[in-house]
Structures are given as structure tokens and as C-alpha cells.
Write a protein that holds these residues in place. Structure first.
Motif, PDB file in Angstrom:
ATOM      1  N   LEU A 169       0.831  -1.203   0.000  1.00 20.78           N
ATOM      2  CA  LEU A 169       0.000   0.000   0.000  1.00 20.78           C
ATOM      3  C   LEU A 169       0.865   1.252   0.000  1.00 20.78           C
ATOM      4  N   SER A 170       1.959   1.216   0.763  1.00 20.07           N
ATOM      5  CA  SER A 170       2.855   2.362   0.814  1.00 20.07           C
ATOM      6  C   SER A 170       3.479   2.654  -0.545  1.00 20.07           C
TER       7      SER A 170
ATOM      8  N   LEU B 262       2.157   2.119  -3.442  1.00 20.67           N
ATOM      9  CA  LEU B 262       1.157   2.314  -4.492  1.00 20.67           C
ATOM     10  C   LEU B 262       1.400   3.638  -5.214  1.00 20.67           C
TER      11      LEU B 262
ATOM     12  N   ILE C  20       0.608   6.948  -7.149  1.00 23.06           N
ATOM     13  CA  ILE C  20      -0.618   7.754  -7.215  1.00 23.06           C
ATOM     14  C   ILE C  20      -0.560   8.819  -8.307  1.00 23.06           C
TER      15      ILE C  20
ATOM     16  N   THR D 276      -3.927   4.591 -11.867  1.00 19.51           N
ATOM     17  CA  THR D 276      -4.463   4.961 -10.561  1.00 19.51           C
ATOM     18  C   THR D 276      -5.428   6.131 -10.671  1.00 19.51           C
TER      19      THR D 276
ATOM     20  N   LEU E 139     -10.412  12.561  -2.434  1.00 17.37           N
ATOM     21  CA  LEU E 139      -9.234  11.866  -2.962  1.00 17.37           C
ATOM     22  C   LEU E 139      -8.994  12.237  -4.413  1.00 17.37           C
TER      23      LEU E 139
ATOM     24  N   LEU F 231      -5.681  14.117  -5.724  1.00 18.11           N
ATOM     25  CA  LEU F 231      -4.798  13.489  -6.705  1.00 18.11           C
ATOM     26  C   LEU F 231      -4.632  14.357  -7.951  1.00 18.11           C
TER      27      LEU F 231
ATOM     28  N   ASN G  32      -2.183  16.982  -6.922  1.00 16.55           N
ATOM     29  CA  ASN G  32      -0.865  16.358  -6.753  1.00 16.55           C
ATOM     30  C   ASN G  32      -0.225  16.040  -8.100  1.00 16.55           C
TER      31      ASN G  32
ATOM     32  N   TYR H 209       3.841  14.108  -4.721  1.00 13.19           N
ATOM     33  CA  TYR H 209       3.946  12.801  -4.077  1.00 13.19           C
ATOM     34  C   TYR H 209       3.815  11.688  -5.117  1.00 13.19           C
TER      35      TYR H 209
ATOM     36  N   THR I 267       4.033   8.284  -4.468  1.00 14.56           N
ATOM     37  CA  THR I 267       3.381   7.093  -3.926  1.00 14.56           C
ATOM     38  C   THR I 267       2.519   7.469  -2.729  1.00 14.56           C
ATOM     39  N   LEU I 268       1.626   6.548  -2.358  1.00 10.72           N
ATOM     40  CA  LEU I 268       0.751   6.793  -1.219  1.00 10.72           C
ATOM     41  C   LEU I 268       1.555   6.908   0.067  1.00 10.72           C
TER      42      LEU I 268
ATOM     43  N   VAL J 256       2.831  10.382   0.940  1.00 11.30           N
ATOM     44  CA  VAL J 256       1.849  11.320   1.489  1.00 11.30           C
ATOM     45  C   VAL J 256       1.882  11.284   3.012  1.00 11.30           C
TER      46      VAL J 256
END
Length: 432
Positions: A5-6, A8, A10, A15, A118, A122, A125, A131, A133-134, A137
Motif C-alpha cells: 500500500l505504501s 502504491l 498515485i 491509478t 481523494l 490526486l 498532486n 507525491y 506514492t501513497l 503522502v
């Protein structure tokens, strides 16, 4: 946070497409009249009014914070304005979906709120390219304390150095603490990138790049958003594992601070960078002390600092890379800047301007590189003026305009990477 998850991404199209599709689907369901209790005419009127009001509030906030108060120090793009309007319009639709509707419609409205937020986040971003990746953030970068190999350089020059067997293929990134021993500046942890040649038993004396983030920001920005470690890995692969050591100290103290890289009541940042950071580098890393081997580089506020310190300390820095910097240090209005950083002295403020410093000295042995986004209407004229002043002062100057970008990390990544590539010959890196 789990590793999958970290990590991922974005900013990828996949995505973004999934999140945007979910937001649109939720809002389409909420716009349709199914599940509405009572007459639909008044409900449609309420929906239309709320959507218009929400969109107006979003646009108004972006205009107020970005254009009027200049809170971010940049001209916000049409994408950011659209994202602000869409975000608040979507939230307004979700609120209407909670009033006089069936339970399932309320459930959809509640789900729509985080999805819309979200999607708007995004979109902003991606426009700034901040950022990747998740995990980034939430500060879960996966980068820990620096673990290095040989840190004590011998007397081998770069021209005579040969890569030993078993040298790592890529460089390594880690965090370090650089204390403000002389300046007493309370800096956050610095980020450091070491090339493969610095990770062997007897490394040569390497060039060094002192990199500076923008404001608001932190040292990790030059890696996570600026991708300078990737750019330097490419340089190292082309030069037998040799590239500059990159040290990115904290010149801010906190994301919301801006001490402007001068010594003032906001903090003795100039002393921190030119005394404390330099001493730490010379005593902890295998670097050359020669000015030709030292480069200072930065983006936005960091770019302003780069030209300030590069021009102000020519015996230390032989090269400067300024990406989208300003004409002068700035913390609020000019009056606020003078009061906060220069003890109320307009003369001291004027003398700290890079243009003033450049006009008062000659720099026949300094290389200066300036880059700016092609769509950056605010910073492009500043970059041209600064490059012209550096050229008049005797510096060897090159400029680059990054097409299709503005004051964002697309510009920073490409501009800083370009600047470092231009300096490989100056650093006398060995050919593979």
C-alpha cells in the motif's frame, strides 16, 4: 502501512483513472433522482443551487489563497482552479444526497465524500508532481538512516581512479543528522545520496552537490518529487560509478517556515549551510574541498538560496543550479520580509538581493545554470533577469526552458537533472 500500500503509485494514469471513475460514478448516482423522498422539482433546484454554490466556493478559495494572498508563492494553474471547483461541487452534491433520501442513497453520499476529496487531491498532486506514492503522502518513504561503506577518501584523483571489483551498481540514499554546531539552527534531518564509488573501501575524493528544496517542503522532496537520485544514478553509470555526493540539508526548519537562507532572528541559516553543513560533509564524506567540485542547487525558494549563496560565497561554490528561483529572498510582502529577516533595514534587504551581490563582484570561474518551466509566466522573466545578471558578472551561464511545465516538480525534476548533467565535464568525471 503495508509495503504494497505504501508503494502504491498515485501519479500513474491507471491509478488516476480508477479514482476519477469512482468519483464520477458516485456523483452520477447522486445526481439521478432515484431514492429521493418527496417531489423531484424542488430537489433538483436544491441540487443545482448547491452544486453551483460549492463550485463557486472552491474557485473562490483557490483565488483567495493562491492569487490574492499568494500563500504558495506560485501562480496556480487552471488545473488547480478546476480541481478546487470540482472538489467543492462534488461535496455539495454529496450533502444534498443526505437530505430527504433513502438509506442506500445516504450511504452512497457518505462514500462519495472521501472519494471526491481523494480525486481532487490526486488531481492537484499530479499537476504539481509532488507525491509519487501513497506512502510518501504519510511520510512512509522507506528511507532510513544512512548506511555507507568507505567514508575516508584516499589521495586518488578521479582521473586515475578505477572501479574495484564488487562495487555496487547503484548509489544509496539515507538520512543523517547535521547539527547546527555553530549556527544553532534547528534543522530537520538531511537526505544524502552516495554514488557507487563512495561505497567502496578506498573511494576517491568526489565532487559534492548541496541541494535545497522549495518552501513549503523538506529535504526528501528532491528525491521523491525531484528524482535527483535517479538522475545521479544515470550519471554514475556513465562514469564508472562516479558521480557527485548529493547532500540535501534542511534550510527551513519546518514546512511552514522560510528563514530565507540569511542569518536573522528567524535562524542563522546562511551560517548553517556554509559552516555547519560544509564541515559535516568534509568530515563525514569522501569529497574534494576544491571549489570547482562544489555545486549548490535548488528549486523555487531553494533556487533563490542557490543563487544567493553561490554568488555570496564564491570561494566555496564553483557552480550554481537555480531552477525557478526568485529575484530576492521573500517572506510575505517586501515590508514583512524586511521586518522579519533584516531587522527592519531596507538597505540590508537590498544588499542581500542576488542581483545586488552579482553587480558588486566578478565571477570568472563560476558556472551558473538556470532553468524554468515554459508555462511559468511568473518565474520565467525572473529567470531571464537573473541569468543576464550572472552573465554580466562574468559567470559562464546556460539556461533551459522546460516545455509544457510551470512552477511544479515536473520543472524541478527536469531542470535540476539537466543542470547536473551539464556539469559532468567540469567535475572531471572519468569516462567508462
Amino acid at each position: 502501512m503495508p509495503t504494497w500500500l505504501s508503494s502504491l503509485p498515485i501519479q500513474t494514469d491507471r491509478t488516476l483513472a480508477v479514482v476519477y471513475a469512482l468519483a464520477v460514478l458516485a456523483l452520477v448516482v447522486l445526481v439521478l433522482p432515484f431514492g429521493v423522498v418527496g417531489r423531484r422539482g424542488p430537489w433538483y433546484a436544491a441540487l443545482g443551487g448547491a452544486t453551483t454554490l460549492g463550485g463557486g466556493i472552491g474557485l473562490g478559495l483557490v483565488w483567495l489563497l493562491g492569487d490574492v494572498q499568494d500563500l504558495f508563492g506560485v501562480q496556480l494553474s487552471a488545473v488547480v482552479h478546476a480541481a478546487g471547483a470540482a472538489l467543492f461541487a462534488g461535496l455539495a452534491i454529496a450533502v444534498v444526497g443526505l437530505v430527504r433520501t433513502r438509506w442506500w442513497r445516504k450511504a452512497v453520499a457518505l462514500v462519495a465524500v472521501p472519494v471526491v476529496v481523494l480525486a481532487g487531491g490526486l488531481m492537484i498532486n499530479e499537476d504539481f508532481a509532488y507525491y509519487p506514492t501513497l506512502g510518501d503522502v504519510f511520510g512512509d518513504t522507506g528511507v532510513g538512516a544512512l548506511v555507507a561503506g568507505g567514508l575516508h577518501a584516499g589521495d586518488t584523483s578521479l582521473s586515475h581512479w578505477r572501479a574495484p571489483a564488487g562495487m555496487p551498481a547503484d548509489g544509496t540514499v539515507g538520512t543523517v543528522t547535521i547539527p547546527g554546531t555553530v549556527s544553532h539552527f534547528a534543522a530537520r534531518q538531511a537526505w544524502v545520496w552516495l554514488p557507487p564509488a563512495a561505497l567502496v573501501k578506498d573511494p576517491p575524493r568526489l565532487p559534492v552537490v548541496v541541494g535545497l528544496s522549495g518552501q513549503p517542503g523538506q529535504p526528501s522532496d528532491l528525491f521523491l518529487a525531484g528524482h535527483l537520485d535517479t538522475a545521479l544514478d544515470a550519471i554514475a553509470r556513465a562514469h564508472d560509478g562516479v558521480a557527485p555526493i548529493l547532500v540535501v540539508p534542511d534550510q527551513l526548519g519546518s514546512p511552514s517556515s522560510n528563514p530565507m537562507c540569511v542569518d536573522s532572528r528567524l535562524g542563522d541559516v546562511a551560517t548553517y549551510l556554509t559552516v555547519d553543513v560544509r564541515h559535516w560533509i568534509l568530515t563525514h564524506e569522501p569529497v574534494s574541498a576544491a571549489r570547482r567540485s562544489w555545486t549548490i542547487a535548488g528549486f523555487s525558494e531553494g533556487g533563490t538560496c542557490a543563487i544567493q549563496l553561490g554568488a555570496g560565497f564564491p570561494a566555496m561554490f564553483g557552480s550554481i543550479v537555480d531552477v525557478s528561483g526568485e529575484l530576492a529572498p521573500r517572506n510575505g510582502t517586501v515590508a514583512q520580509t524586511v521586518a522579519r529577516g533584516f531587522h527592519g533595514s531596507a538597505r540590508a534587504y537590498a544588499e542581500a538581493s542576488p542581483l545586488h551581490v552579482l553587480a558588486s563582484r566578478r565571477y570568472p570561474a563560476t558556472r551558473a545554470l538556470f532553468a524554468v518551466g515554459g508555462d511559468d509566466a511568473r518565474y520565467a522573466p525572473i529567470t531571464r533577469a537573473m541569468a543576464a545578471a550572472a552573465r554580466r558578472a562574468g559567470m559562464t551561464v546556460s539556461t533551459s526552458v522546460v516545455p509544457g511545465t510551470a512552477h511544479d516538480w515536473h520543472t524541478a525534476s527536469q531542470g535540476l537533472g539537466w543542470g547536473l548533467r551539464q556539469l559532468t565535464a567540469r567535475w572531471d568525471l572519468p569516462a567508462r
